[in-house]
Design a protein around this motif. Structure first.
Motif, PDB file in Angstrom:
ATOM      1  N   ILE A 189      49.846  40.934  29.958  1.00 48.70           N
ATOM      2  CA  ILE A 189      50.218  41.540  31.336  1.00 48.70           C
ATOM      3  C   ILE A 189      49.486  40.942  32.482  1.00 48.70           C
ATOM      4  CG2 ILE A 189      48.645  43.489  30.995  1.00 48.70           C
ATOM      5  CD1 ILE A 189      50.353  45.099  32.578  1.00 48.70           C
ATOM      6  N   SER A 190      49.820  40.505  33.578  1.00 48.01           N
ATOM      7  CA  SER A 190      48.979  39.998  34.651  1.00 48.01           C
ATOM      8  C   SER A 190      49.501  40.547  35.989  1.00 48.01           C
ATOM      9  CB  SER A 190      49.331  38.392  34.536  1.00 48.01           C
ATOM     10  OG  SER A 190      48.739  37.780  35.517  1.00 48.01           O
ATOM     11  N   VAL A 191      48.684  40.417  36.904  1.00 50.73           N
ATOM     12  CA  VAL A 191      48.869  40.886  38.090  1.00 50.73           C
ATOM     13  C   VAL A 191      48.632  39.581  38.986  1.00 50.73           C
ATOM     14  CG1 VAL A 191      48.254  42.193  40.119  1.00 50.73           C
ATOM     15  CG2 VAL A 191      47.859  43.019  37.868  1.00 50.73           C
ATOM     16  N   ASP A 244      40.881  43.978  45.520  1.00 46.89           N
ATOM     17  CA  ASP A 244      39.675  43.550  44.670  1.00 46.89           C
ATOM     18  C   ASP A 244      39.558  43.861  43.384  1.00 46.89           C
ATOM     19  OD1 ASP A 244      38.891  46.169  44.986  1.00 46.89           O
ATOM     20  OD2 ASP A 244      37.367  45.987  46.215  1.00 46.89           O
ATOM     21  N   CYS A 245      38.566  43.660  42.596  1.00 46.82           N
ATOM     22  CA  CYS A 245      38.663  43.781  41.188  1.00 46.82           C
ATOM     23  C   CYS A 245      38.939  45.118  40.890  1.00 46.82           C
ATOM     24  CB  CYS A 245      37.256  43.488  40.746  1.00 46.82           C
ATOM     25  SG  CYS A 245      37.008  41.768  40.230  1.00 46.82           S
ATOM     26  N   LEU A 246      38.527  46.175  41.616  1.00 49.99           N
ATOM     27  CA  LEU A 246      38.643  47.449  41.111  1.00 49.99           C
ATOM     28  C   LEU A 246      40.182  47.719  41.300  1.00 49.99           C
ATOM     29  CD1 LEU A 246      35.746  49.905  42.525  1.00 49.99           C
ATOM     30  CD2 LEU A 246      36.519  49.090  40.281  1.00 49.99           C
ATOM     31  N   VAL A 259      47.288  42.153  26.291  1.00 50.64           N
ATOM     32  CA  VAL A 259      46.115  40.939  26.831  1.00 50.64           C
ATOM     33  C   VAL A 259      46.230  41.009  28.121  1.00 50.64           C
ATOM     34  CG1 VAL A 259      45.711  38.723  26.641  1.00 50.64           C
ATOM     35  CG2 VAL A 259      46.265  39.745  24.590  1.00 50.64           C
ATOM     36  N   LEU A 260      45.073  41.005  28.701  1.00 48.11           N
ATOM     37  CA  LEU A 260      44.969  41.038  30.271  1.00 48.11           C
ATOM     38  C   LEU A 260      44.886  39.473  30.842  1.00 48.11           C
ATOM     39  CD1 LEU A 260      42.787  43.894  31.078  1.00 48.11           C
ATOM     40  CD2 LEU A 260      45.173  44.035  30.731  1.00 48.11           C
ATOM     41  N   LEU A 261      45.879  38.858  31.283  1.00 47.64           N
ATOM     42  CA  LEU A 261      45.706  37.471  31.657  1.00 47.64           C
ATOM     43  C   LEU A 261      45.709  37.178  33.095  1.00 47.64           C
ATOM     44  CD1 LEU A 261      48.154  34.905  30.087  1.00 47.64           C
ATOM     45  CD2 LEU A 261      47.703  34.926  32.370  1.00 47.64           C
TER      46      LEU A 261
HETATM   47  N1  LIG Z   1      45.133  39.649  38.214  1.00 47.80           N
HETATM   48  C1  LIG Z   1      44.922  39.917  36.600  1.00 47.80           C
HETATM   49  N2  LIG Z   1      45.879  40.326  36.134  1.00 47.80           N
HETATM   50  C2  LIG Z   1      45.508  40.225  34.732  1.00 47.80           C
HETATM   51  N3  LIG Z   1      44.394  40.542  34.235  1.00 47.80           N
HETATM   52  C3  LIG Z   1      43.415  40.184  34.892  1.00 47.80           C
HETATM   53  C4  LIG Z   1      43.466  39.918  36.145  1.00 47.80           C
HETATM   54  N4  LIG Z   1      42.253  39.621  36.848  1.00 47.80           N
HETATM   55  C5  LIG Z   1      41.541  39.745  35.896  1.00 47.80           C
HETATM   56  N5  LIG Z   1      42.029  40.010  34.776  1.00 47.80           N
HETATM   57  C6  LIG Z   1      41.516  40.287  33.476  1.00 47.80           C
HETATM   58  O1  LIG Z   1      40.010  40.794  33.418  1.00 47.80           O
HETATM   59  C7  LIG Z   1      39.190  39.426  33.164  1.00 47.80           C
HETATM   60  C8  LIG Z   1      37.747  39.598  34.041  1.00 47.80           C
HETATM   61  O2  LIG Z   1      38.232  39.139  35.148  1.00 47.80           O
HETATM   62  P1  LIG Z   1      37.275  39.433  36.304  1.00 47.80           P
HETATM   63  O3  LIG Z   1      36.801  40.681  36.528  1.00 47.80           O
HETATM   64  O4  LIG Z   1      37.988  38.970  37.524  1.00 47.80           O
HETATM   65  O5  LIG Z   1      36.157  38.240  36.147  1.00 47.80           O
HETATM   66  C9  LIG Z   1      40.106  38.244  32.893  1.00 47.80           C
HETATM   67  O6  LIG Z   1      39.628  37.267  32.218  1.00 47.80           O
HETATM   68  C10 LIG Z   1      41.502  38.898  32.613  1.00 47.80           C
HETATM   69  O7  LIG Z   1      41.540  39.256  31.262  1.00 47.80           O
END
Ligand SMILES: Nc1ncnc2c1ncn2[C@@H]1O[C@H](COP(=O)(O)O)[C@@H](O)[C@H]1O
Ligand SMILES: Cc1cc2nc3c(=O)[nH]c(=O)nc-3n(C[C@H](O)[C@H](O)[C@H](O)COP(=O)(O)OP(=O)(O)OC[C@H]3O[C@@H](n4cnc5c(N)ncnc54)[C@H](O)[C@@H]3O)c2cc1C
Lengths: 319, 267
Positions: free
Chosen positions: B67-69, B101-103, B12-14
């Motif tokens: 997992i989270s960053v 950034d996101c990428l 799970v990405l959190l």
């Molecule tokens: N820093 C992060 N660490 C882990 N998962 C992330 C992170 N940023 C985004 N995500 C995952 O990607 C999804 C979409 O995020 P975003 O693209 O930033 O709107 C989130 O709901 C998370 O599941």
């Protein structure tokens, strides 16, 4: 030398979504500021309907008409668009931030290792680069985001940009496409036909807990009269009065109609996250202290069951 | 054919985000928000992801890794996920990641997962701070696996996942072979609360904190951001908002319609 702007059209069952015209119109404005051409890309449908895009400034219209692209699947679309991008080398790619457009642009940006601004509400060009205005923190902040790299991808929020007609040469080029390696399999699609799609509607009339039950007929009548869509607060969805697809807000849809009418909705921050960028906001609530009034352009304190039918009657008089 | 139950290893990405109720103020740099008064929570769409992962584990067996960053503080969000029922947490905490950034974030997540066996990754459709809708699909792309976004229902059988996803005006059913990634939409489930025994158990569950070097990523390689916030402002206020007065409901209705037609010109 600028290679041009590519606007990705979006069709559903052979009909272009409204956001297609918005993406083309915005693409044309960007192409003009960059001094380059606008190319429209149509996937999965016919040359015949594609011709129409010339009216929105398309100099060239690329048509990839193959059965495999009739229904959207991320992998087939990403493969095809990435191929086209490698040949056409656009500097800017514009798509709608519809469900499909968001999905495709996110995957495409990763494939191309390219910058992407999602859900843009305004775009401008500075020093040949895009600056996108987009909302963050559930609409509490507007951020300007600078894109760096090529191509620059902007997915624009439906209903946020003007549709402008301007004649383009519109020369059609049919593409022979290969969808490449794909793993996703389309099984079926179920669409509720009839009412206008919430995210594309010019008018949205929403009901909340104040509706008191699943009978939304008073607001449905008003919405129908204005060719609008019916939305709901999360409370109304949680009560089982409306389907989840009608929910407006942070965990629902984001809408930007010209006119949003909130009936029996208190105005929680999570609800605002889905409609704060609407043109005019009207609130109808019997509680004069309801927070919804502080963010509405027009408010009426009173019982919605009394007021909404009267409003409907008054509008009928105008027509 | 009903598939044999097969263990599913789930990631799970959190992301930890400011609670929506938080009062958001723009920081002095003009391109970020002040964080001192923010109440941090699990991104609501990631809560759906955690819940779904636990339900899949309960039905099929397997394990759930979160997992989270993020900053050190994000370990609180991971602990909450462990208390809900996830088995293991990984926090990637590195100053170099803050500028991504996101990428860049997606690149880090996919590198962290490259040598981890998994069948399924679940991400939120978007994080409600940046509202980007990007990281899930980008992680799937970097790992060369298919993804399905905005899912409200899924079934796993015979090494495949079948997902119902919402689109404008309806739903679409798609199928992907595992390993795959999907992103959540409201309607998927109702996330459980962490129970007291769950919270006690979570304290003993593994939570690894790693740097970019630990996952074999050169901080410089994580990438120069390609998108950069250059300014922030509050949306224009609706200053001229007014309450329509009138002697009767009839009079108020008439005045509203007049105002909408003559002043606002929206009908
Ligand atoms: N820093 C992060 N660490 C882990 N998962 C992330 C992170 N940023 C985004 N995500 C995952 O990607 C999804 C979409 O995020 P975003 O693209 O930033 O709107 C989130 O709901 C998370 O599941
Ligand atoms: C993580 C999270 C995500 C959320 N996401 C969303 C979301 O996406 N969308 C959303 O809407 N909410 C969302 N919420 C819920 C939100 O916080 C509110 O609880 C919800 O919006 C309240 O809905 P409501 O205004 O319909 O109900 P209430 O707050 O109960 O308000 C009902 C209003 O109706 C008025 N009323 C009653 N009867 C009448 C009548 N006859 N005539 C006129 N007025 C009447 C009352 O005065 C009251 O103001 C979310 C909450 C959380 C925690």
């Amino acid at each position: 030398m600028s290679q041009g702007v590519l606007a990705i059209a979006e069709q559903s069952d052979g009909v272009f979504r409204k956001v297609t015209y918005e993406a083309l119109s915005e693409g044309k404005r960007i192409a003009d500021s960059l001094g380059c051409d606008l190319t429209a890309l149509v996937l999965g449908t016919s040359e015949n309907i594609s011709k129409e895009l010339a009216k929105y400034g398309a100099d060239k219209i690329l048509v990839a008409e193959t059965r495999a692209l009739y229904e959207y699947t991320t992998d087939a679309y990403t493969n095809v668009v990435a191929d086209i991008v490698s040949k056409e080398k656009p500097v800017v790619i514009i798509s709608g931030a519809s469900t499909q457009g968001r999905d495709l642009s996110a995957r495409l940006a990763a494939r191309l290792n390219a910058p992407l601004a999602m859900d843009c509400i305004a775009l401008r060009v500075e020093n040949d680069n895009l600056i996108a205005t987009r909302s963050m923190y559930g609409g509490k902040i507007l951020a300007d985001v600078a894109l760096d790299g090529k191509p620059q991808i902007a997915a624009i929020r439906p209903n946020s940009m003007n549709i402008t007609e301007s004649a383009g040469a519109g020369s059609i080029e049919k593409l022979d496409v290969d969808v490449g390696k794909t793993e996703l399999q389309f099984i079926e699609k179920k669409l509720d036909t009839g009412r206008v799609e919430l995210t594309e509607a010019d008018v949205v009339v929403s009901g909340g807990r104040g509706m008191g039950g699943s009978d939304f007929s008073v607001i449905e009548e008003l919405a129908d009269l204005l060719d609008g869509a019916v939305g709901a607060s999360r409370a109304a969805v949680d009560e089982g009065w409306r389907s989840a697809s009608d929910q407006v807000g942070q965990t629902g849809k984001v809408v930007s109609p010209n006119l949003y009418i909130a009936c029996g909705i208190s105005g929680a921050i999570q609800h605002f996250a889905g409609m704060s960028s609407s043109g005019i906001i009207v609130a109808i609530n019997k509680d004069p202290e309801a927070p919804v009034f502080s963010k509405a352009d027009y408010g009426i304190v009173g019982d919605l069951f009394e007021l909404v039918p009267l409003i409907t009657e008054e509008i009928k008089k105008l027509k | 054919m009903k598939g044999r139950l097969q263990k599913v290893e789930i990631i799970v990405l959190l992301k930890q985000v400011p609670a929506t109720e938080s009062f958001v103020e723009i920081a002095d740099d003009g391109v970020s928000i002040k964080t001192d008064r923010v109440n941090w929570v699990i991104n609501p769409y990631d809560e759906f992801a955690i819940e779904e992962a636990i339900q899949i584990k309960e039905a099929h067996g397997g394990s759930v890794t979160v997992i989270s960053v993020g900053p050190e503080k994000a370990s609180e969000a991971i602990r909450t996920a462990l208390a809900m029922g996830a088995d293991k947490g990984v926090l990637i905490n590195d100053p170099a990641a803050e500028k991504c950034d996101c990428l860049g974030i997606a690149r880090i997540l996919s590198e962290a997962l490259r040598n981890v066996p998994f069948d399924l990754i679940i991400a939120g459709q978007r994080a409600v701070d940046d509202d980007n809708f990007q990281v899930g699909p980008a992680v799937a792309e970097f790992l060369s696996i298919p993804h399905i976004s905005m899912v409200i229902k899924e079934e796993i059988a015979d090494g495949k996942i079948r997902c119902h996803k919402v689109v404008e005006g309806g739903t679409v059913i798609l199928e992907a072979p595992l390993p795959a990634l999907f992103t959540t939409q409201r309607g998927l489930n109702e996330p459980r609360y962490a129970s007291l025994p769950g919270i006690m158990k979570a304290k003993r569950k593994p939570l690894d904190i790693k740097t970019l070097a630990d996952i074999g990523l050169d901080a410089a390689k994580a990438g120069k951001p390609k998108t950069k916030i250059v300014s922030m402002k509050f949306p224009p206020e609706r200053k001229d908002g007014r309450i329509i007065e009138g002697e009767s409901a009839q009079a108020k209705a008439a005045e509203l319609v007049r105002a909408l037609s003559e002043e606002a010109k929206v009908i």
